[in-house]
Write a protein that holds these residues in place. Structure first.
Motif, PDB file in Angstrom:
ATOM      1  N   ALA A  93       0.725  -1.148   0.025  1.00 36.30           N
ATOM      2  CA  ALA A  93       0.122   0.429  -0.109  1.00 36.30           C
ATOM      3  C   ALA A  93       0.844   0.899   0.234  1.00 36.30           C
ATOM      4  O   ALA A  93       0.634   2.283  -0.518  1.00 36.30           O
ATOM      5  CB  ALA A  93      -0.985   0.111   1.312  1.00 36.30           C
ATOM      6  N   MET A  94       2.186   1.418   0.516  1.00 35.87           N
ATOM      7  CA  MET A  94       3.147   2.413   0.809  1.00 35.87           C
ATOM      8  C   MET A  94       2.991   2.498  -0.562  1.00 35.87           C
ATOM      9  O   MET A  94       3.722   3.614  -0.714  1.00 35.87           O
ATOM     10  CB  MET A  94       4.092   2.547   1.736  1.00 35.87           C
ATOM     11  CG  MET A  94       3.566   2.323   3.120  1.00 35.87           C
ATOM     12  SD  MET A  94       3.279   4.243   4.193  1.00 35.87           S
ATOM     13  CE  MET A  94       4.789   4.556   3.570  1.00 35.87           C
ATOM     14  N   HIS A  95       4.196   0.890  -1.557  1.00 29.63           N
ATOM     15  CA  HIS A  95       4.766   1.766  -2.837  1.00 29.63           C
ATOM     16  C   HIS A  95       3.475   2.137  -3.845  1.00 29.63           C
ATOM     17  O   HIS A  95       3.983   2.831  -4.833  1.00 29.63           O
ATOM     18  CB  HIS A  95       4.775   0.047  -3.440  1.00 29.63           C
ATOM     19  CG  HIS A  95       5.886  -0.332  -2.685  1.00 29.63           C
ATOM     20  ND1 HIS A  95       7.438   0.757  -3.138  1.00 29.63           N
ATOM     21  CD2 HIS A  95       6.466  -1.268  -1.697  1.00 29.63           C
ATOM     22  CE1 HIS A  95       8.531  -0.459  -2.967  1.00 29.63           C
ATOM     23  NE2 HIS A  95       7.649  -0.591  -2.045  1.00 29.63           N
ATOM     24  N   MET A  96       1.847   2.219  -3.470  1.00 30.98           N
ATOM     25  CA  MET A  96       0.753   2.182  -4.225  1.00 30.98           C
ATOM     26  C   MET A  96       0.884   3.785  -4.077  1.00 30.98           C
ATOM     27  O   MET A  96       0.525   4.669  -5.118  1.00 30.98           O
ATOM     28  CB  MET A  96      -0.888   1.478  -3.986  1.00 30.98           C
ATOM     29  CG  MET A  96      -0.408  -0.124  -4.771  1.00 30.98           C
ATOM     30  SD  MET A  96      -1.862  -0.378  -4.264  1.00 30.98           S
ATOM     31  CE  MET A  96      -3.240   0.435  -4.758  1.00 30.98           C
ATOM     32  N   LEU A  97       1.116   4.524  -2.780  1.00 31.18           N
ATOM     33  CA  LEU A  97       0.913   5.467  -2.464  1.00 31.18           C
ATOM     34  C   LEU A  97       2.261   6.369  -3.192  1.00 31.18           C
ATOM     35  O   LEU A  97       1.394   7.218  -3.833  1.00 31.18           O
ATOM     36  CB  LEU A  97       0.411   5.573  -1.032  1.00 31.18           C
ATOM     37  CG  LEU A  97       0.420   7.189  -0.087  1.00 31.18           C
ATOM     38  CD1 LEU A  97      -0.845   7.870  -0.362  1.00 31.18           C
ATOM     39  CD2 LEU A  97       0.353   7.229   1.357  1.00 31.18           C
TER      40      LEU A  97
END
Length: 253
Positions: free
Chosen positions: A232-236
């Motif tokens: 999720a951090m990468h997506m954000l």
């Protein structure tokens, strides 16, 4: 008098006397028939002068000149005064920092610029995640430098309504696990981007990390986050980089 007697009278150690002999500050006294050093009052006075001068902050390397030439002391005193003033300023700044840390309750290992922004962990966040948040701030502040850390502190100083919304998003993020659906993750990212987009648009600090800094932050996340949270951090990050103007985008390695 013997070395132990001289040391007691002067308030130093026998080892100190030997050191003074070795560096030439104190002349070697004659020895007794039993091969013991025999000191007199002249040696005592010399040691007392040395201890007085070192107490003023005069380094041992400068003592021979000062001890043997009283006129050499004036210039040295000016240097000592400047050094003392700088030390007072440094200690005053340290006390001011300590006062801020006491008032904010911020962790001692957190840069002072970020104390107000991270005085308390987000309520309901697990302890290990609160530690991750703190370590992340410590690392980012170091990578950005003093000016960048100040900019980051300004970025984190959001209004209460925005802070409440971000707290809710943070709790949703820390609830992510292997059972979370892709739809839930995508919804979280959309809500997160919508909330922080106004901040990102005005924040140069977002784009000022070099590739190594970004990699270090990614490694920190990999060590502390679950696979789903890390994803999720990468997506954000990808969404934010996509939304930024091209000139502000962080270069890739």
């Amino acid at each position: 008098m013997l070395s132990s007697e001289l040391a007691d009278l002067a308030g130093v150690t026998v080892r100190t006397l030997r050191h003074y002999h070795q560096i030439g500050l104190l002349a070697e006294p004659p020895r007794t028939s039993g091969d013991y050093r025999q000191y007199d009052v002249g040696h005592l006075v010399r040691v007392l002068r040395i201890t007085r001068l070192t107490a003023l902050g005069i380094p041992l390397s400068a003592l021979p000149e000062v001890l043997d030439d009283p006129t050499a002391a004036e210039e040295l005193l000016d240097q000592l005064d400047h050094q003392a003033a700088a030390e007072i300023e440094r200690l005053s700044a340290r006390r001011a920092n300590i006062d801020v840390l006491r008032r904010t309750g911020a962790p001692l290992d957190l840069p002072l610029e970020l104390s107000a922004a991270h005085a308390e962990p987000t309520q309901g966040v697990p302890d290990h995640m609160a530690r991750f948040e703190r370590e992340q701030l410590v690392l980012v502040a170091h990578l950005l430098g003093e000016d960048g850390a100040a900019g980051l502190a300004a970025l984190l100083d959001v209004p209460d309504d925005s802070r409440t919304a971000l707290t809710t998003l943070t709790k949703r993020f820390y609830a992510l696990d292997a059972d979370t659906s892709d739809r839930e993750v995508e919804a979280l990212i959309e809500d997160w981007v919508e909330q922080i987009r106004p901040l990102v648009e005005t924040a140069e600090v977002i784009s000022s990390l070099d590739p190594l800094g970004a990699e270090l932050l990614d490694q920190l996340g990999a060590r502390n986050l679950s696979p789903m949270q890390h994803r999720a951090m990468h997506m954000l990050q990808q969404r934010l980089e996509t939304d930024q103007p091209r000139a502000q985008r962080r270069p890739h390695p």
